[in-house]
Design an enzyme around this catalytic site. Sequence first.
Site, PDB file in Angstrom:
ATOM      1  N   LYS A  18      44.093  52.602  37.986  1.00 19.91           N
ATOM      2  CA  LYS A  18      43.340  53.286  39.050  1.00 19.91           C
ATOM      3  C   LYS A  18      44.377  54.075  39.843  1.00 19.91           C
ATOM      4  CE  LYS A  18      39.481  54.048  41.328  1.00 19.91           C
ATOM      5  NZ  LYS A  18      38.399  54.870  40.768  1.00 19.91           N
ATOM      6  N   ASP A  43      37.204  52.980  36.201  1.00 21.09           N
ATOM      7  CA  ASP A  43      35.763  53.265  36.301  1.00 21.09           C
ATOM      8  C   ASP A  43      35.289  53.996  35.043  1.00 21.09           C
ATOM      9  OD1 ASP A  43      37.539  55.121  37.314  1.00 21.09           O
ATOM     10  OD2 ASP A  43      36.235  55.836  38.912  1.00 21.09           O
ATOM     11  N   TYR A  85      45.253  38.733  42.015  1.00 21.63           N
ATOM     12  CA  TYR A  85      44.889  37.321  41.867  1.00 21.63           C
ATOM     13  C   TYR A  85      46.015  36.389  42.322  1.00 21.63           C
ATOM     14  CZ  TYR A  85      40.761  38.615  39.098  1.00 21.63           C
ATOM     15  OH  TYR A  85      39.570  39.129  38.680  1.00 21.63           O
ATOM     16  N   ASP A 108      34.940  40.878  30.031  1.00 21.53           N
ATOM     17  CA  ASP A 108      33.580  40.322  30.033  1.00 21.53           C
ATOM     18  C   ASP A 108      32.572  41.380  29.584  1.00 21.53           C
ATOM     19  OD1 ASP A 108      34.386  37.834  30.882  1.00 21.53           O
ATOM     20  OD2 ASP A 108      32.893  37.700  32.476  1.00 21.53           O
ATOM     21  N   ASP A 122      40.007  41.288  33.655  1.00 20.75           N
ATOM     22  CA  ASP A 122      39.004  40.239  33.817  1.00 20.75           C
ATOM     23  C   ASP A 122      37.611  40.841  33.655  1.00 20.75           C
ATOM     24  OD1 ASP A 122      37.747  37.907  34.493  1.00 20.75           O
ATOM     25  OD2 ASP A 122      38.464  37.810  36.548  1.00 20.75           O
TER      26      ASP A 122
END
Length: 370
Positions: free
Chosen positions: A190, A222, A135, A250, A246
């Site tokens: 990851k 994942d 980001y 959610d 992020d």
Amino acid sequence: MKIAVLPGDGIGTEIVAEAIKVLKVLDLPFELEEAKVGGAAYEAYGHPLPEATLKLAQDADAVLFGAVGDWKYDKLERSLRPEQAILGLRKHLGLFANFRPAICYPELTHASSLKPELVAGLDILIIRELTGDIYFGQPRGRRVAVDGHFPGAEEAFDTMRYSRPEIERIAHVAFQAARKRSKRVTSVDKANVLETFQFWKDVVTEVHAQYPDVELDHMYVDNAAMQLVKAPKKFDVVVTGNMFGDILSDEAAMLTGSIGMLPSASLNSANKGLYEPSHGSAPDIAGKGVANPLATILSAAMMLKFSLQQADAADRIESAVSAVLAAGLRTPDIWSEGTQKVGTREMGDAVVAAIVGSTASTTTKTITKS
Ligand code: NAD
């Protein structure tokens, strides 16, 4: 104590108004000063994060933030879009540690999209690194590809990067938070594909050596996304990078019944914080008086606890929220058969009433800045 109040856009103004009502009845010695941010600031001053707003946030002891954004700004150049305000505040205030607790209130187990037995008693804490990763990483942009699958074609690119100190400090935050809970941390990465996240895993493992009393496990993102809906109660503290955090936070929000229930705190190394609901400005319901204000009210409670050393007042807010849910009051996002549907204002009023009965004391001084 000075609190900068930045309601922002869409439902931001509606839900922050309810949180302020709640703060005012607590009769604490603080001053609230309001300023525009996001699309509202762009309309008024031509920039989503005007200097005066940034200065107010920098000078205050804490920031209470609503939400920014609206589809109508999608065509603006990126630096002028409302969302740049929140990224700018995170960067300028050094807010690197984002706390997102996901708690499923017993009354809301049926509002979750998962089976009640999977979420009953859920209490997890997602700690998201907030000022690094893809980001913020440079370089980024658009260009003509010189290699890859289609040399000569137009392409876009971002940069994923983390430095050792960035990973070390968020790992310390996670291990210290775990010490106050069940002493378990899951670091999500990851590492099987990304160099950045192999480094993340190595550094988190090194920092862990200083916390032998805390259990650490590692999980690929994942798998973490899958486990969060398969067996969410297996997690306690989850620490991860900016982008994975992020998305996972959610996902965790839906476990609690609604994103309208999920507060958040973003702290810097001096414990100064910006407190905001985990959701956005919800343009689809803005102005209808139906937004759930509880995530913002609970964010204000986190502010009292983390930045303003008012843990008792925070407890009063949290107990009041439990009480209104137990009384059956629900905004539409968490409504189910047999409960009473209320709007944003009624929900705020009910929390206020649960704190002080029907008398509200308002000694707090409010300054409104345009
Ligand atoms: P959103 O979180 O605003 O809304 C997603 C869905 O959840 C919508 O259906 C909305 O109605 C619902 N919802 C959100 N908050 C709710 C609440 N308190 N009560 C009831 N329902 C609620 O996400 P989005 O639709 O993807 O984004 C809308 C705008 O918000 C975009 O401009 C986006 O960039 C911005 N955004 C801002 C922030 C922030 O200010 N920190 C965060 C996320 C998105």
